[in-house]
Scaffold this motif. Structure first.
Motif, mmCIF file in Angstrom:
data_model
loop_
_atom_site.group_PDB
_atom_site.id
_atom_site.type_symbol
_atom_site.label_atom_id
_atom_site.label_comp_id
_atom_site.label_asym_id
_atom_site.label_seq_id
_atom_site.Cartn_x
_atom_site.Cartn_y
_atom_site.Cartn_z
ATOM 1 N N PRO A 181 0.810 -1.220 0.000
ATOM 2 C CA PRO A 181 0.000 0.000 0.000
ATOM 3 C C PRO A 181 0.841 1.266 0.000
ATOM 4 O O PRO A 181 1.983 1.279 0.451
ATOM 5 C CB PRO A 181 -0.803 -0.120 1.300
ATOM 6 N N THR A 182 0.242 2.326 -0.529
ATOM 7 C CA THR A 182 0.877 3.632 -0.490
ATOM 8 C C THR A 182 1.054 4.062 0.964
ATOM 9 O O THR A 182 0.063 4.158 1.697
ATOM 10 C CB THR A 182 0.015 4.675 -1.223
ATOM 11 N N PRO A 183 2.287 4.302 1.420
ATOM 12 C CA PRO A 183 2.469 4.676 2.830
ATOM 13 C C PRO A 183 1.761 5.992 3.155
ATOM 14 O O PRO A 183 1.762 6.934 2.349
ATOM 15 C CB PRO A 183 3.988 4.819 2.966
ATOM 16 N N MET A 184 1.154 6.049 4.307
ATOM 17 C CA MET A 184 0.576 7.301 4.769
ATOM 18 C C MET A 184 1.711 8.222 5.220
ATOM 19 O O MET A 184 2.709 7.756 5.771
ATOM 20 C CB MET A 184 -0.395 7.038 5.921
ATOM 21 N N PRO A 185 1.584 9.519 5.010
ATOM 22 C CA PRO A 185 2.678 10.450 5.322
ATOM 23 C C PRO A 185 2.737 10.818 6.809
ATOM 24 O O PRO A 185 2.853 11.993 7.167
ATOM 25 C CB PRO A 185 2.340 11.662 4.461
ATOM 26 N N ASP A 244 4.833 6.180 12.709
ATOM 27 C CA ASP A 244 4.152 5.143 13.477
ATOM 28 C C ASP A 244 3.520 5.733 14.728
ATOM 29 O O ASP A 244 4.065 6.657 15.358
ATOM 30 C CB ASP A 244 5.144 4.056 13.899
ATOM 31 N N ALA A 245 2.357 5.194 15.105
ATOM 32 C CA ALA A 245 1.686 5.544 16.370
ATOM 33 C C ALA A 245 1.453 7.046 16.507
ATOM 34 O O ALA A 245 1.564 7.607 17.602
ATOM 35 C CB ALA A 245 2.484 5.020 17.556
ATOM 36 N N ARG A 246 1.097 7.706 15.414
ATOM 37 C CA ARG A 246 0.936 9.165 15.432
ATOM 38 C C ARG A 246 -0.410 9.606 16.015
ATOM 39 O O ARG A 246 -0.500 10.670 16.618
ATOM 40 C CB ARG A 246 1.067 9.683 13.994
ATOM 41 N N PHE A 247 -1.478 8.791 15.850
ATOM 42 C CA PHE A 247 -2.823 9.247 16.196
ATOM 43 C C PHE A 247 -3.515 8.308 17.183
ATOM 44 O O PHE A 247 -3.268 7.107 17.188
ATOM 45 C CB PHE A 247 -3.684 9.371 14.934
ATOM 46 N N VAL A 272 -0.300 3.724 11.991
ATOM 47 C CA VAL A 272 -0.293 5.115 12.457
ATOM 48 C C VAL A 272 -1.103 5.308 13.731
ATOM 49 O O VAL A 272 -1.061 6.396 14.325
ATOM 50 C CB VAL A 272 -0.787 6.080 11.361
ATOM 51 N N LEU A 273 -1.840 4.277 14.162
ATOM 52 C CA LEU A 273 -2.604 4.390 15.404
ATOM 53 C C LEU A 273 -1.747 4.037 16.605
ATOM 54 O O LEU A 273 -0.904 3.134 16.557
ATOM 55 C CB LEU A 273 -3.811 3.445 15.381
ATOM 56 N N ILE A 290 -25.728 0.772 -0.806
ATOM 57 C CA ILE A 290 -25.093 -0.157 0.130
ATOM 58 C C ILE A 290 -24.123 0.616 1.014
ATOM 59 O O ILE A 290 -23.215 1.297 0.510
ATOM 60 C CB ILE A 290 -24.326 -1.278 -0.593
ATOM 61 N N ARG A 291 -24.323 0.521 2.306
ATOM 62 C CA ARG A 291 -23.410 1.139 3.274
ATOM 63 C C ARG A 291 -23.059 0.102 4.332
ATOM 64 O O ARG A 291 -23.879 -0.737 4.716
ATOM 65 C CB ARG A 291 -24.064 2.334 3.978
ATOM 66 N N PHE A 292 -21.823 0.185 4.824
ATOM 67 C CA PHE A 292 -21.447 -0.604 5.991
ATOM 68 C C PHE A 292 -20.438 0.184 6.803
ATOM 69 O O PHE A 292 -19.827 1.136 6.302
ATOM 70 C CB PHE A 292 -20.896 -1.982 5.577
ATOM 71 N N TRP A 293 -20.319 -0.190 8.049
ATOM 72 C CA TRP A 293 -19.400 0.539 8.905
ATOM 73 C C TRP A 293 -18.672 -0.409 9.843
ATOM 74 O O TRP A 293 -19.128 -1.537 10.097
ATOM 75 C CB TRP A 293 -20.130 1.634 9.689
ATOM 76 N N LEU A 294 -17.522 0.064 10.321
ATOM 77 C CA LEU A 294 -16.685 -0.700 11.241
ATOM 78 C C LEU A 294 -16.147 0.236 12.308
ATOM 79 O O LEU A 294 -15.739 1.367 12.017
ATOM 80 C CB LEU A 294 -15.490 -1.323 10.495
ATOM 81 N N HIS A 295 -16.172 -0.251 13.539
ATOM 82 C CA HIS A 295 -15.497 0.434 14.650
ATOM 83 C C HIS A 295 -14.418 -0.522 15.137
ATOM 84 O O HIS A 295 -14.715 -1.570 15.713
ATOM 85 C CB HIS A 295 -16.484 0.779 15.759
ATOM 86 N N LEU A 296 -13.156 -0.145 14.888
ATOM 87 C CA LEU A 296 -12.016 -0.998 15.191
ATOM 88 C C LEU A 296 -11.156 -0.377 16.281
ATOM 89 O O LEU A 296 -11.131 0.842 16.459
ATOM 90 C CB LEU A 296 -11.158 -1.208 13.936
ATOM 91 N N ARG A 297 -10.436 -1.244 16.983
ATOM 92 C CA ARG A 297 -9.550 -0.777 18.050
ATOM 93 C C ARG A 297 -8.224 -1.508 17.946
ATOM 94 O O ARG A 297 -8.188 -2.731 17.750
ATOM 95 C CB ARG A 297 -10.179 -1.034 19.416
ATOM 96 N N LYS A 298 -7.146 -0.752 18.062
ATOM 97 C CA LYS A 298 -5.816 -1.355 18.124
ATOM 98 C C LYS A 298 -5.581 -1.800 19.560
ATOM 99 O O LYS A 298 -5.679 -0.992 20.487
ATOM 100 C CB LYS A 298 -4.750 -0.348 17.700
ATOM 101 N N PRO A 299 -5.289 -3.073 19.785
ATOM 102 C CA PRO A 299 -5.165 -3.558 21.172
ATOM 103 C C PRO A 299 -4.107 -2.801 21.960
ATOM 104 O O PRO A 299 -3.132 -2.282 21.400
ATOM 105 C CB PRO A 299 -4.765 -5.030 20.993
ATOM 106 N N GLU A 300 -4.337 -2.744 23.254
ATOM 107 C CA GLU A 300 -3.351 -2.142 24.151
ATOM 108 C C GLU A 300 -2.069 -2.957 24.110
ATOM 109 O O GLU A 300 -2.101 -4.188 24.146
ATOM 110 C CB GLU A 300 -3.886 -2.094 25.580
#
Length: 285
Positions: free
Chosen positions: A122-126, A129-132, A150-151, A260-270
């Protein structure tokens, strides 16, 4: 609200229809505003409250990123909940300038970037790591691995997406195959799990768009050109558009298409507690 449609004593001629439809060819407007279609297009609402979830994850957070911000209009609906350290990203160049004008007074920096679905890796996000602590994506393509990168540990990613098979009736009428039929809830949830995310919530909804006439459909496609053929124009697709009119509005039937719509709520584990300062500077901590 019912879609408004004019009653006409005599059916419009082919030339009259084409003239009216050509008047809708104004190019994609700047920003992300569909207010000009009020009364000409209605759509079934989704059963979840995305804005409420946005407010919940933003409350108390220190860093946030909005992907696919458009002109920044939707992001500013959460102005009272946005942290001082908020960034936005937008991939369509004309919208970048619009978003910068709108968001600059709120000290929100806008970067020109978008995910390329066809690129691997994938195209790297600018962003480092762990910015947000929070990443938001409303109808914007993304790669789960990059979002995870980035999370920060314990961070949240909330996204609503458009199903890749949406507008199937219109695509078939224009002789177009869906460009991204693989974009659906099951696949993106699987990719999220493979990237390491916990899925906190997810849902999908299938409903309809209803257009007052073909002119309204064309006005809509001007705002979402990725849902139309690359060479789309009224003159290029005159026969297909006239056939669509004859099969729907001309026959007294509604002009509608699947939404068509769908959604996700995701969490990066502690991550485990970090034993020293050097570890705390790494993405996992």
């Amino acid at each position: 609200m019912d879609v408004q449609r004019r009653d006409q004593a005599e059916p419009p001629t082919r030339d009259a229809l084409l003239t009216a439809w050509r008047a809708e060819e104004r190019g994609q407007p700047e920003g992300w505003d569909f207010s000009a279609l009020e009364g000409r297009m209605v759509e079934d609402p989704v059963p979840w409250d995305l804005d409420r979830t946005y407010r919940e994850v933003l409350t108390g957070t220190r860093t946030a990123l909005d992907l696919g911000t458009g002109g920044g209009e939707h992001l500013l609906r959460f102005d009272g909940h946005l942290p001082d350290d908020t960034f936005a990203a937008e991939g369509w160049a004309p919208n970048v300038a619009v978003a910068r004008r709108l968001l600059a007074p709120h000290s929100i920096e806008v970067v020109h970037w978008a995910h390329d679905r066809d690129r691997e890796p994938p195209t790297p996000m600018p962003f480092p790591d762990a910015r947000f602590e929070v990443v938001l994506s409303r109808h914007e393509a993304y790669d789960a691995r990059e979002i995870y990168r980035v999370l920060r540990s314990g961070g949240h990613f909330v996204t609503q997406q458009v199903g890749g098979s949406e507008l199937g009736e219109i695509h078939r009428a224009l002789g177009l195959l869906p460009r991204y039929p693989e974009i659906d809830l099951a696949r993106l949830a699987q990719e999220a799990a493979q990237a390491g995310f916990e899925v906190l919530d997810a849902d999908e909804h299938v409903g309809f768009y209803r257009f007052a006439d073909v002119a309204a459909l064309i006005a809509y496609l001007q705002r979402v050109p990725w849902d139309a053929p690359d060479d789309f124009s009224v003159d290029e697709y005159a026969d297909e558009l006239l056939a669509l009119h004859d099969d729907t509005i001309g026959a007294g039937r509604p002009l509608q298409a699947t939404k068509i719509r769908f959604w996700l709520h995701l969490r990066k584990p502690e991550a485990p507690s970090c034993p020293d300062e050097a570890s705390r500077r790494m993405a996992a901590c």
